[in-house]
Design a protein around this motif. Structure first.
Motif, short mmCIF file in Angstrom:
data_model
loop_
_atom_site.label_atom_id
_atom_site.label_comp_id
_atom_site.label_asym_id
_atom_site.label_seq_id
_atom_site.Cartn_x
_atom_site.Cartn_y
_atom_site.Cartn_z
N CYS A 231 2.15 13.70 -6.54
CA CYS A 231 2.62 12.48 -5.88
C CYS A 231 2.72 11.32 -6.88
O CYS A 231 1.81 11.10 -7.68
N THR A 232 3.82 10.62 -6.82
CA THR A 232 4.03 9.41 -7.62
C THR A 232 3.97 8.21 -6.69
O THR A 232 4.51 8.24 -5.59
N PHE A 233 3.30 7.16 -7.14
CA PHE A 233 3.10 5.97 -6.32
C PHE A 233 3.91 4.81 -6.91
O PHE A 233 3.75 4.47 -8.08
N ARG A 234 4.78 4.23 -6.11
CA ARG A 234 5.63 3.13 -6.55
C ARG A 234 5.33 1.89 -5.73
O ARG A 234 5.48 1.90 -4.51
N ALA A 235 4.93 0.82 -6.39
CA ALA A 235 4.74 -0.46 -5.72
C ALA A 235 6.05 -1.21 -5.73
O ALA A 235 6.63 -1.46 -6.79
N GLY A 236 6.55 -1.55 -4.54
CA GLY A 236 7.82 -2.26 -4.47
C GLY A 236 8.26 -2.47 -3.05
O GLY A 236 7.52 -2.21 -2.10
N ASP A 237 9.49 -2.97 -2.90
CA ASP A 237 10.03 -3.21 -1.56
C ASP A 237 11.24 -2.32 -1.33
O ASP A 237 11.56 -1.43 -2.12
N PHE A 238 11.95 -2.58 -0.23
CA PHE A 238 13.05 -1.70 0.15
C PHE A 238 14.18 -1.69 -0.87
O PHE A 238 14.94 -0.72 -0.94
N ARG B 95 4.03 -1.55 -0.49
CA ARG B 95 3.58 -2.81 -1.06
C ARG B 95 2.33 -2.58 -1.92
O ARG B 95 1.55 -1.66 -1.63
N PRO B 96 2.14 -3.41 -2.93
CA PRO B 96 1.02 -3.19 -3.85
C PRO B 96 -0.34 -3.09 -3.17
O PRO B 96 -1.17 -2.26 -3.56
N HIS B 97 -0.60 -3.89 -2.14
CA HIS B 97 -1.94 -3.88 -1.53
C HIS B 97 -2.20 -2.59 -0.76
O HIS B 97 -3.36 -2.28 -0.45
N THR B 98 -1.15 -1.83 -0.44
CA THR B 98 -1.32 -0.58 0.30
C THR B 98 -1.34 0.63 -0.62
O THR B 98 -1.92 1.66 -0.28
N ILE B 99 -0.74 0.50 -1.79
CA ILE B 99 -0.63 1.63 -2.71
C ILE B 99 -1.99 2.22 -3.07
O ILE B 99 -2.18 3.44 -3.09
N PRO C 15 -7.39 -7.91 3.20
CA PRO C 15 -7.56 -6.47 3.02
C PRO C 15 -8.19 -5.78 4.23
O PRO C 15 -7.83 -4.64 4.55
N GLU C 16 -9.11 -6.45 4.92
CA GLU C 16 -9.75 -5.81 6.07
C GLU C 16 -8.75 -5.62 7.21
O GLU C 16 -8.72 -4.56 7.85
N LEU C 17 -7.93 -6.63 7.45
CA LEU C 17 -6.90 -6.50 8.48
C LEU C 17 -5.87 -5.45 8.10
O LEU C 17 -5.40 -4.68 8.94
N ALA C 18 -5.49 -5.42 6.81
CA ALA C 18 -4.52 -4.44 6.34
C ALA C 18 -5.03 -3.02 6.54
O ALA C 18 -4.30 -2.12 6.98
N GLU C 19 -6.32 -2.81 6.24
CA GLU C 19 -6.90 -1.48 6.42
C GLU C 19 -6.96 -1.12 7.90
O GLU C 19 -6.67 0.02 8.29
N LEU C 20 -7.30 -2.09 8.75
CA LEU C 20 -7.34 -1.84 10.18
C LEU C 20 -5.95 -1.48 10.71
O LEU C 20 -5.79 -0.57 11.54
#
Length: 232
Positions: A107-114, A87-91, A24-29
């Protein structure tokens, strides 16, 4: 040693996005580093297709990260609605970010891929997404977009486009960076036009953005959208 393989995967044993998803720390960075280049987005809310959709339309942000571009668009057009696919970790990061801007209700938030691009939007956008992938994956992503898009919808693609004349550009440096980091690449406008065509889309126009960026406007190929024009 030259291996022809992606340097990041050789070093860490997995691709860039899977590696960041587990940390999560790297993802946030990473999200913050992407937002640092957000000056590229400054002119986008005034793009004609967003102006045309502004009275109650829906804009779909595909792989929109923490929602920085979507925030700018919704702030500029108070009657627009947004859908963020990530992706779920970014939603959850995006939900907090857009909530702090007061846009949660629109705004609607959808966790998923392409493969799960929401259908029925008026404007779709891919911002600094296609340069991450090779041509085959780009075609696949664009086909998912084309399947989800109504015949009247517009697709905006934000990328750094390689100059056709070989002149100096940030896109050249990013081309090397993407090759080493994720195995992606920057492309010329005519290269993008071919990828669009392979996915049933046509390049309608191209406009410059700050930081050597471009916004490529594409639509579905149909009886009234058979032409293509772009600047190189």
């Amino acid at each position: 040693m030259l291996t022809g393989q992606v340097a990041f995967e050789q070093r860490f044993g997995e691709n860039h996005f899977d590696h960041f998803a587990r940390d999560p720390e790297l993802a946030e960075l990473f999200d913050r580093s992407m937002a640092a280049g957000s000056r590229m987005f400054d002119p986008l809310p005034a793009h004609p297709v967003l102006i045309a959709a502004a009275e109650g339309g829906t804009v779909v942000d595909i792989a929109g990260g923490n929602g920085e571009l979507l925030r700018r668009i919704l702030s500029a057009h108070p009657r627009l609605h947004g859908i963020l696919l990530e992706r779920p970790h970014t939603i959850e990061t995006a939900r907090r970010f857009l909530g702090a801007a007061g846009h949660t209700a629109r705004c609607t938030f959808r966790a998923g891929d392409f493969a799960e691009v929401p259908a029925g939007g008026d404007v779709y956008h891919l911002s600094r997404v296609l340069h991450v992938w090779d041509d085959d994956r780009c075609r696949e992503i664009l086909r998912h977009c084309a399947r989800a898009m109504p015949d009247t919808a517009d697709l905006l693609v934000v990328e750094r486009v390689l100059p056709a004349d070989g002149s100096a550009s940030l896109a050249t440096a990013w081309d090397l960076h993407m090759m080493c980091d994720v195995g992606g690449r920057e492309r010329r406008a005519d290269h993008y036009a071919r990828l669009f065509a392979d996915a049933g889309l046509t390049l309608v126009d191209r406009a410059p953005l700050p930081l050597d960026g471009s916004v490529l406007h594409a639509r579905k190929i149909g009886p009234t959208n058979t032409g293509s024009r772009s600047s190189s």
